[in-house]
Design a protein around this motif. Structure first.
Motif, PDB file in Angstrom:
ATOM      1  N   ARG A 263       2.847 -12.744  -2.543  1.00  0.00           N
ATOM      2  CA  ARG A 263       3.989 -12.018  -2.012  1.00  0.00           C
ATOM      3  C   ARG A 263       5.274 -12.785  -2.317  1.00  0.00           C
ATOM      4  O   ARG A 263       5.378 -13.975  -2.030  1.00  0.00           O
ATOM      5  CB  ARG A 263       3.825 -11.828  -0.516  1.00  0.00           C
TER       6      ARG A 263
ATOM      7  N   THR B 140      -0.761   2.094   5.642  1.00  0.00           N
ATOM      8  CA  THR B 140      -1.441   0.867   5.260  1.00  0.00           C
ATOM      9  C   THR B 140      -0.979   0.461   3.874  1.00  0.00           C
ATOM     10  O   THR B 140      -0.960   1.287   2.957  1.00  0.00           O
ATOM     11  CB  THR B 140      -2.968   1.074   5.256  1.00  0.00           C
TER      12      THR B 140
ATOM     13  N   SER C  34      -1.898  -5.073   0.271  1.00  0.00           N
ATOM     14  CA  SER C  34      -2.111  -6.039   1.358  1.00  0.00           C
ATOM     15  C   SER C  34      -3.143  -5.581   2.378  1.00  0.00           C
ATOM     16  O   SER C  34      -3.759  -6.410   3.038  1.00  0.00           O
ATOM     17  CB  SER C  34      -0.791  -6.301   2.086  1.00  0.00           C
TER      18      SER C  34
ATOM     19  N   TRP D 297       8.329  -0.049  -0.123  1.00  0.00           N
ATOM     20  CA  TRP D 297       7.354   0.680   0.689  1.00  0.00           C
ATOM     21  C   TRP D 297       6.887   1.974   0.042  1.00  0.00           C
ATOM     22  O   TRP D 297       5.714   2.330   0.121  1.00  0.00           O
ATOM     23  CB  TRP D 297       7.907   0.947   2.094  1.00  0.00           C
TER      24      TRP D 297
ATOM     25  N   LYS E  21      -2.332  -4.338   5.079  1.00  0.00           N
ATOM     26  CA  LYS E  21      -1.671  -4.488   6.372  1.00  0.00           C
ATOM     27  C   LYS E  21      -1.146  -3.139   6.860  1.00  0.00           C
ATOM     28  O   LYS E  21      -0.797  -2.268   6.069  1.00  0.00           O
ATOM     29  CB  LYS E  21      -0.498  -5.459   6.270  1.00  0.00           C
ATOM     30  N   GLN E  22      -1.057  -3.022   8.177  1.00  0.00           N
ATOM     31  CA  GLN E  22      -0.491  -1.830   8.807  1.00  0.00           C
ATOM     32  C   GLN E  22       1.019  -2.001   8.923  1.00  0.00           C
ATOM     33  O   GLN E  22       1.502  -3.066   9.314  1.00  0.00           O
ATOM     34  CB  GLN E  22      -1.081  -1.634  10.200  1.00  0.00           C
ATOM     35  N   PHE E  23       1.775  -0.957   8.589  1.00  0.00           N
ATOM     36  CA  PHE E  23       3.223  -0.980   8.665  1.00  0.00           C
ATOM     37  C   PHE E  23       3.728   0.221   9.436  1.00  0.00           C
ATOM     38  O   PHE E  23       3.083   1.267   9.452  1.00  0.00           O
ATOM     39  CB  PHE E  23       3.840  -0.941   7.256  1.00  0.00           C
TER      40      PHE E  23
END
Length: 117
Positions: free
Chosen positions: A2, A42, A46, A75, A48-50
């Motif tokens: 990242r 998601t 990654s 995003w 990951k939850q956003f």
């Protein structure tokens, strides 16, 4: 790997963390609910939850999110190609759907969300 956030991304992250809870407050949230909402998704790489506050337009079961300054944001790339699942705070609850991003010939980016029935 990242990459570190630039100044714009840091400022946007602070703004988003402040606006998201406001959109959930009675009065403020309902006053803005016709033009602002929170997306939940998601990250494609990654996992990951956003959650992200955005402005939107809606027509029936279709929601359009315009992406201002798309080259400074990442995003929307989670929804390129065939798109991906997404959830949207609408109608006093959370609606699920499928989002696909598109860049037109002028370089403008929008994300089209088709809500599930």
């Amino acid at each position: 790997m990242r990459l570190p956030m630039n100044g714009f991304q840091k400022t946007a992250a602070i703004f988003n963390k402040g606006v998201t809870p406001l959109l959930r407050l009675p009065g403020i949230g309902s006053a803005l609910s016709g033009s602002m909402t929170v997306l939940h998704y998601t990250g494609r790489k990654s996992g990951k939850q956003f959650e992200l506050p955005v402005g939107y337009r809606r027509k029936g079961d279709e929601v359009i999110v315009g992406v201002a300054m798309p080259d400074r944001k990442t995003w929307w790339r989670n929804f390129s190609g065939d798109g991906a699942p997404i959830s949207v705070d609408l109608d006093g609850g959370t609606r699920t759907g499928h989002a696909v991003s598109n860049r037109n010939e002028r370089g403008e980016v929008s994300v089209r969300i088709t809500l599930d029935a």
